[in-house]
Write a protein that holds these residues in place. Structure first.
Motif, PDB file in Angstrom:
ATOM      1  N   MET A   1       0.850  -1.192   0.000  1.00  0.00           N
ATOM      2  CA  MET A   1       0.000   0.000   0.000  1.00  0.00           C
ATOM      3  C   MET A   1       0.890   1.247   0.000  1.00  0.00           C
ATOM      4  O   MET A   1       1.919   1.289   0.664  1.00  0.00           O
ATOM      5  CB  MET A   1      -0.908  -0.011   1.234  1.00  0.00           C
ATOM      6  CG  MET A   1      -2.074   0.947   1.170  1.00  0.00           C
ATOM      7  SD  MET A   1      -3.237   0.703   2.564  1.00  0.00           S
ATOM      8  CE  MET A   1      -4.009  -0.838   2.069  1.00  0.00           C
ATOM      9  N   LEU A   2       0.463   2.278  -0.767  1.00  0.00           N
ATOM     10  CA  LEU A   2       1.235   3.507  -0.902  1.00  0.00           C
ATOM     11  C   LEU A   2       0.404   4.687  -0.420  1.00  0.00           C
ATOM     12  O   LEU A   2      -0.781   4.800  -0.741  1.00  0.00           O
ATOM     13  CB  LEU A   2       1.623   3.727  -2.370  1.00  0.00           C
ATOM     14  CG  LEU A   2       2.312   5.056  -2.708  1.00  0.00           C
ATOM     15  CD1 LEU A   2       3.728   5.091  -2.138  1.00  0.00           C
ATOM     16  CD2 LEU A   2       2.327   5.286  -4.220  1.00  0.00           C
ATOM     17  N   LEU A   3       1.037   5.573   0.330  1.00  0.00           N
ATOM     18  CA  LEU A   3       0.419   6.838   0.713  1.00  0.00           C
ATOM     19  C   LEU A   3       1.090   7.941  -0.095  1.00  0.00           C
ATOM     20  O   LEU A   3       2.296   8.157   0.003  1.00  0.00           O
ATOM     21  CB  LEU A   3       0.592   7.103   2.212  1.00  0.00           C
ATOM     22  CG  LEU A   3       0.082   8.454   2.734  1.00  0.00           C
ATOM     23  CD1 LEU A   3      -1.413   8.614   2.488  1.00  0.00           C
ATOM     24  CD2 LEU A   3       0.407   8.614   4.222  1.00  0.00           C
ATOM     25  N   ALA A   4       0.298   8.627  -0.929  1.00  0.00           N
ATOM     26  CA  ALA A   4       0.804   9.733  -1.743  1.00  0.00           C
ATOM     27  C   ALA A   4       0.267  11.038  -1.174  1.00  0.00           C
ATOM     28  O   ALA A   4      -0.919  11.142  -0.845  1.00  0.00           O
ATOM     29  CB  ALA A   4       0.373   9.566  -3.196  1.00  0.00           C
ATOM     30  N   ILE A   5       1.138  12.048  -1.064  1.00  0.00           N
ATOM     31  CA  ILE A   5       0.751  13.320  -0.455  1.00  0.00           C
ATOM     32  C   ILE A   5       1.157  14.467  -1.368  1.00  0.00           C
ATOM     33  O   ILE A   5       2.316  14.600  -1.750  1.00  0.00           O
ATOM     34  CB  ILE A   5       1.423  13.510   0.923  1.00  0.00           C
ATOM     35  CG1 ILE A   5       1.172  12.300   1.825  1.00  0.00           C
ATOM     36  CG2 ILE A   5       0.917  14.789   1.599  1.00  0.00           C
ATOM     37  CD1 ILE A   5       1.932  12.358   3.151  1.00  0.00           C
ATOM     38  N   ASP A   6       0.167  15.288  -1.709  1.00  0.00           N
ATOM     39  CA  ASP A   6       0.382  16.478  -2.546  1.00  0.00           C
ATOM     40  C   ASP A   6       0.140  17.706  -1.670  1.00  0.00           C
ATOM     41  O   ASP A   6      -0.991  17.978  -1.268  1.00  0.00           O
ATOM     42  CB  ASP A   6      -0.577  16.456  -3.731  1.00  0.00           C
ATOM     43  CG  ASP A   6      -0.539  17.743  -4.545  1.00  0.00           C
ATOM     44  OD1 ASP A   6       0.508  18.418  -4.546  1.00  0.00           O
ATOM     45  OD2 ASP A   6      -1.567  18.070  -5.190  1.00  0.00           O
ATOM     46  N   ILE A   7       1.214  18.454  -1.376  1.00  0.00           N
ATOM     47  CA  ILE A   7       1.115  19.599  -0.476  1.00  0.00           C
ATOM     48  C   ILE A   7       1.081  20.880  -1.298  1.00  0.00           C
ATOM     49  O   ILE A   7       2.059  21.260  -1.939  1.00  0.00           O
ATOM     50  CB  ILE A   7       2.303  19.637   0.507  1.00  0.00           C
ATOM     51  CG1 ILE A   7       2.352  18.338   1.326  1.00  0.00           C
ATOM     52  CG2 ILE A   7       2.198  20.847   1.427  1.00  0.00           C
ATOM     53  CD1 ILE A   7       3.563  18.222   2.226  1.00  0.00           C
ATOM     54  N   GLY A   8      -0.084  21.537  -1.296  1.00  0.00           N
ATOM     55  CA  GLY A   8      -0.252  22.799  -1.983  1.00  0.00           C
ATOM     56  C   GLY A   8      -0.339  23.952  -1.008  1.00  0.00           C
ATOM     57  O   GLY A   8      -0.336  23.757   0.218  1.00  0.00           O
ATOM     58  N   ASN A   9      -0.447  25.161  -1.522  1.00  0.00           N
ATOM     59  CA  ASN A   9      -0.482  26.336  -0.658  1.00  0.00           C
ATOM     60  C   ASN A   9      -1.743  26.419   0.193  1.00  0.00           C
ATOM     61  O   ASN A   9      -1.722  26.994   1.283  1.00  0.00           O
ATOM     62  CB  ASN A   9      -0.361  27.612  -1.504  1.00  0.00           C
ATOM     63  CG  ASN A   9       1.048  27.818  -2.014  1.00  0.00           C
ATOM     64  OD1 ASN A   9       1.970  28.051  -1.248  1.00  0.00           O
ATOM     65  ND2 ASN A   9       1.228  27.706  -3.320  1.00  0.00           N
ATOM     66  N   THR A  10      -2.846  25.850  -0.289  1.00  0.00           N
ATOM     67  CA  THR A  10      -4.110  25.913   0.442  1.00  0.00           C
ATOM     68  C   THR A  10      -4.456  24.596   1.121  1.00  0.00           C
ATOM     69  O   THR A  10      -4.902  24.581   2.271  1.00  0.00           O
ATOM     70  CB  THR A  10      -5.264  26.304  -0.507  1.00  0.00           C
ATOM     71  OG1 THR A  10      -4.954  27.559  -1.120  1.00  0.00           O
ATOM     72  CG2 THR A  10      -6.574  26.437   0.251  1.00  0.00           C
ATOM     73  N   ASN A  11      -4.249  23.482   0.424  1.00  0.00           N
ATOM     74  CA  ASN A  11      -4.609  22.169   0.962  1.00  0.00           C
ATOM     75  C   ASN A  11      -3.483  21.166   0.795  1.00  0.00           C
ATOM     76  O   ASN A  11      -2.665  21.281  -0.117  1.00  0.00           O
ATOM     77  CB  ASN A  11      -5.858  21.623   0.256  1.00  0.00           C
ATOM     78  CG  ASN A  11      -7.098  22.432   0.551  1.00  0.00           C
ATOM     79  OD1 ASN A  11      -7.505  22.559   1.708  1.00  0.00           O
ATOM     80  ND2 ASN A  11      -7.713  22.990  -0.480  1.00  0.00           N
ATOM     81  N   MET A  12      -3.492  20.182   1.670  1.00  0.00           N
ATOM     82  CA  MET A  12      -2.659  18.996   1.517  1.00  0.00           C
ATOM     83  C   MET A  12      -3.600  17.835   1.214  1.00  0.00           C
ATOM     84  O   MET A  12      -4.537  17.581   1.974  1.00  0.00           O
ATOM     85  CB  MET A  12      -1.876  18.710   2.802  1.00  0.00           C
ATOM     86  CG  MET A  12      -0.924  19.816   3.207  1.00  0.00           C
ATOM     87  SD  MET A  12       0.096  19.404   4.658  1.00  0.00           S
ATOM     88  CE  MET A  12      -1.115  19.587   5.971  1.00  0.00           C
ATOM     89  N   GLU A  13      -3.354  17.152   0.094  1.00  0.00           N
ATOM     90  CA  GLU A  13      -4.222  16.047  -0.288  1.00  0.00           C
ATOM     91  C   GLU A  13      -3.465  14.728  -0.137  1.00  0.00           C
ATOM     92  O   GLU A  13      -2.325  14.600  -0.583  1.00  0.00           O
ATOM     93  CB  GLU A  13      -4.724  16.206  -1.718  1.00  0.00           C
ATOM     94  CG  GLU A  13      -5.777  15.188  -2.088  1.00  0.00           C
ATOM     95  CD  GLU A  13      -6.514  15.503  -3.377  1.00  0.00           C
ATOM     96  OE1 GLU A  13      -7.556  14.876  -3.625  1.00  0.00           O
ATOM     97  OE2 GLU A  13      -6.034  16.372  -4.125  1.00  0.00           O
ATOM     98  N   PHE A  14      -4.127  13.766   0.488  1.00  0.00           N
ATOM     99  CA  PHE A  14      -3.551  12.456   0.760  1.00  0.00           C
ATOM    100  C   PHE A  14      -4.314  11.416  -0.055  1.00  0.00           C
ATOM    101  O   PHE A  14      -5.548  11.426  -0.076  1.00  0.00           O
ATOM    102  CB  PHE A  14      -3.665  12.107   2.247  1.00  0.00           C
ATOM    103  CG  PHE A  14      -2.950  13.039   3.186  1.00  0.00           C
ATOM    104  CD1 PHE A  14      -1.838  12.607   3.898  1.00  0.00           C
ATOM    105  CD2 PHE A  14      -3.399  14.339   3.375  1.00  0.00           C
ATOM    106  CE1 PHE A  14      -1.186  13.459   4.782  1.00  0.00           C
ATOM    107  CE2 PHE A  14      -2.744  15.204   4.258  1.00  0.00           C
ATOM    108  CZ  PHE A  14      -1.639  14.763   4.950  1.00  0.00           C
ATOM    109  N   GLY A  15      -3.608  10.521  -0.710  1.00  0.00           N
ATOM    110  CA  GLY A  15      -4.244   9.439  -1.453  1.00  0.00           C
ATOM    111  C   GLY A  15      -3.649   8.105  -1.041  1.00  0.00           C
ATOM    112  O   GLY A  15      -2.423   7.967  -0.926  1.00  0.00           O
ATOM    113  N   VAL A  16      -4.507   7.115  -0.788  1.00  0.00           N
ATOM    114  CA  VAL A  16      -4.067   5.788  -0.363  1.00  0.00           C
ATOM    115  C   VAL A  16      -4.293   4.819  -1.517  1.00  0.00           C
ATOM    116  O   VAL A  16      -5.418   4.647  -1.995  1.00  0.00           O
ATOM    117  CB  VAL A  16      -4.843   5.314   0.880  1.00  0.00           C
ATOM    118  CG1 VAL A  16      -4.317   3.948   1.338  1.00  0.00           C
ATOM    119  CG2 VAL A  16      -4.727   6.331   2.015  1.00  0.00           C
TER     120      VAL A  16
END
Length: 263
Positions: A1-16
């Motif tokens: 299983m992989l946890l991917a994290i996209d950190i932007g200026n307004t939100n941080m989005e996590f995808g499993v």
């Protein structure tokens, strides 16, 4: 299983991800003063609610345009997942020809989008990402990143109208029934939405004209307000809100395959 994290200026989005399927995704507001425990506890609660065992996460990959939060994020991953995260642009180099004058100036998220858009949709392709800023990224038929355009995000534009005028209220960004507003709020919604949509369409048209065959250029939208703008302009070949997270999964798979071709 992989946890991917996209950190932007307004939100941080996590995808499993499990194998090639995204099981779930969630968002956390980007707070530059957030602590590693706040990140870890929030993530732990979400995993518990989704009935996913955190111990099942084998690897973590992160892309970020906010250096101030990286210490807390990486520490949270070490403390709560017992993993050393892979960080795009740091311990993961992107396999893409970057034609920017100074390639280091391009945000890692824009390159991730370029890689996955080309992989999924082919080239030439323009990626329009509606975030805090709206970015336009051009990729040619060979997959090379050509550059792009950066425009103030629609929420920034709406907030500026509220902050710089004495009588105009802060409004919710909704699509009005008519372009001719019948009250102040409708008039503001009309001006902001349709004016912004016109700007987006114009930038896409002008970028397309710089390709040898403008008619062959695909236009892919991602980000929070991509669907709303898409319904107004009709210029997008696809609206793909998971584009960046899927890009991180693709980059992770390529990286792991190079390290261990049999994995």
């Amino acid at each position: 299983m992989l946890l991917a994290i996209d950190i932007g200026n307004t939100n941080m989005e996590f995808g499993v991800f499990e194998d090639d399927r995204m099981l779930t995704n969630f968002r956390l507001g980007t707070n530059r003063d957030i602590t590693s425990d706040e990140v870890g506890l929030f993530t732990s609660q979400f995993f518990t609610i989704q009935q996913i065992d955190m111990k099942s996460v084998q690897d973590i990959i992160i892309t970020s345009v906010v250096p101030q939060v990286m210490y807390s994020i990486t520490n949270a991953m070490r403390k709560y997942f017992d993993k050393e995260p892979l960080i795009v642009g740091d311990n993961i180099k992107l396999d893409i020809v970057n034609k920017y004058d100074n390639p280091k100036e391009v945000g890692a998220d824009r390159l991730v989008n370029a890689i996955i858009a080309y992989k999924k949709y082919g080239g030439p392709v323009i990626v329009v990402d509606f975030g805090t800023a709206t970015t336009f990224d051009a990729v040619d038929e060979t997959g090379a990143y050509l550059g792009g355009s950066i425009y103030p995000g629609i929420k920034i534009s709406a907030d500026a109208l509220f902050q710089k005028t004495s009588k105009l209220p802060r409004i919710e960004l909704l699509k009005p029934e008519h372009v001719i507003g019948l009250n102040t709020i409708e008039s503001m919604q009309s001006g902001i939405l349709y004016g912004y949509a016109g700007a987006v369409k114009n930038i896409v048209d002008m970028i397309s004209r710089e390709f040898a065959h403008p008619e062959s250029v695909k236009v892919i939208a991602t980000g929070g307000l991509s669907k709303m703008i898409g319904t107004v302009t009709g210029i997008f070949d696809a609206i793909d809100k998971r584009l960046t997270l899927e890009g991180l999964k693709l980059i992770y798979d390529d990286c792991i395959h190079k390290l261990d071709p049999h994995r």
